[in-house]
Design a protein around this motif. Structure first.
Motif, short mmCIF file in Angstrom:
data_model
loop_
_atom_site.label_atom_id
_atom_site.label_comp_id
_atom_site.label_asym_id
_atom_site.label_seq_id
_atom_site.Cartn_x
_atom_site.Cartn_y
_atom_site.Cartn_z
N SER A 93 36.83 34.70 34.01
CA SER A 93 36.41 33.94 32.82
C SER A 93 35.24 33.01 33.17
O SER A 93 34.34 32.81 32.36
N LEU A 94 35.24 32.47 34.38
CA LEU A 94 34.10 31.66 34.85
C LEU A 94 32.84 32.53 34.91
O LEU A 94 31.78 32.12 34.44
N LEU A 95 32.96 33.71 35.48
CA LEU A 95 31.82 34.62 35.58
C LEU A 95 31.30 35.01 34.20
O LEU A 95 30.09 35.06 33.98
N ASP A 109 27.31 42.90 42.75
CA ASP A 109 27.67 43.08 41.34
C ASP A 109 28.64 41.99 40.89
O ASP A 109 29.55 41.61 41.64
N ILE A 110 28.46 41.50 39.68
CA ILE A 110 29.30 40.41 39.18
C ILE A 110 30.76 40.83 39.10
O ILE A 110 31.66 40.04 39.38
N ALA A 141 29.99 29.89 43.77
CA ALA A 141 29.72 29.81 45.20
C ALA A 141 30.93 29.25 45.95
O ALA A 141 31.30 29.77 47.01
N ARG A 142 31.56 28.22 45.41
CA ARG A 142 32.75 27.64 46.04
C ARG A 142 33.89 28.67 46.10
O ARG A 142 34.54 28.84 47.13
N GLN A 143 34.12 29.33 44.98
CA GLN A 143 35.21 30.32 44.94
C GLN A 143 34.92 31.50 45.87
O GLN A 143 35.84 32.02 46.51
N MET A 144 33.67 31.93 45.95
CA MET A 144 33.31 33.01 46.87
C MET A 144 33.59 32.61 48.32
O MET A 144 34.13 33.40 49.09
N ALA A 145 33.23 31.40 48.68
CA ALA A 145 33.44 30.92 50.05
C ALA A 145 34.92 30.84 50.38
O ALA A 145 35.36 31.28 51.45
#
Length: 182
Positions: free
Chosen positions: A75-77, A62-63, A88-92
Motif C-alpha cells: 500500500s505504501l508503494l 521492479d516495484i 528505503a528503510r523497509q528495503m534495508a
C-alpha cells in the motif's frame, strides 16, 4: 565511469574500511538495490576477503519485486511509489532479515538504494532524487535495531547518479560504523 571526486580508489577504500570493521565486530552486510542494480554489491566484492562479511544483494528493480521479494508494504508503494524514504528503510530492514541466518544472530547490516537515475523524471520525482537506507543491528546501536534513510539530490547522467549513490551508501555506512569508533 568513476564519479568526479568519488573515484574508484576512494570507493574501494570506503568499502574496505566498512568490511574490515564488520569483520572485527562479527557483523555481516546485505543489500537491496533498485537504481544501482548490483553496483553496490560490486563495490563490496571488488575487495579481497569480502566473502567473510558480504552476504549478497537482492536487485529488486521492479516495484512489485520490492513488495513480493522484500515485503515492502504494497500500500505504501501504491500510494508513494518506490522513491520514498520509508521504502528505503523497509528495503534495508527486509534485506537484513532476508539474509540473516541463525548463526548470524541478527548481526546483519541491511543497505538499500531506491531513486530516479534519469535521464528524466519518474512522474513527479526528478532525476537525481535518491533515498539510501540502512538497518543497523542492535549489537552496533547498543539497543534495538534501527533503520534510517537519507535523501540525496544528485546531478549528472544516469551512470553518474548510480555511481554517486554507491559512494554515498558506502560513506553513510562508514559513518554509522567505523566513524563511531574514531
Amino acid at each position: 565511469m568513476p564519479v568526479t571526486g568519488y573515484g574508484l580508489a576512494q570507493r574501494d577504500g570506503l568499502a574496505a574500511q566498512v568490511l574490515e570493521y564488520c569483520k572485527r565486530h562479527g557483523v555481516k552486510i546485505a543489500a537491496a538495490e533498485s537504481l544501482t542494480g548490483g553496483l553496490l554489491a560490486d563495490a563490496f566484492v571488488r575487495i579481497p576477503g569480502a566473502s567473510e562479511v558480504f552476504l549478497g544483494s537482492a536487485v529488486t528493480y521492479d516495484i512489485r519485486a520490492k513488495a513480493k521479494i522484500l515485503g515492502v508494504d504494497a500500500s505504501l508503494l501504491a500510494r508513494e511509489g518506490a522513491v520514498h524514504p520509508e521504502v528505503a528503510r523497509q528495503m534495508a530492514a527486509a534485506t537484513a532479515r532476508l539474509y540473516d541466518q541463525p548463526e548470524y544472530g541478527g548481526r546483519v547490516i541491511g543497505l538499500s538504494t531506491t531513486g530516479v537515475a534519469g535521464p528524466g523524471p519518474d512522474g513527479d520525482k526528478p532525476a537525481g532524487l535518491v533515498y539510501i537506507g540502512c538497518s543497523l543491528p542492535a549489537v552496533l546501536t547498543g539497543g534495538e535495531r534501527t533503520e534510517s534513510a537519507v535523501e540525496l539530490h544528485l546531478h549528472g547522467d544516469r551512470g553518474r547518479v548510480r555511481e554517486q549513490t554507491v559512494w554515498h551508501v558506502l560513506n553513510n555506512v562508514r559513518q554509522l560504523t567505523v566513524g563511531l569508533q574514531e
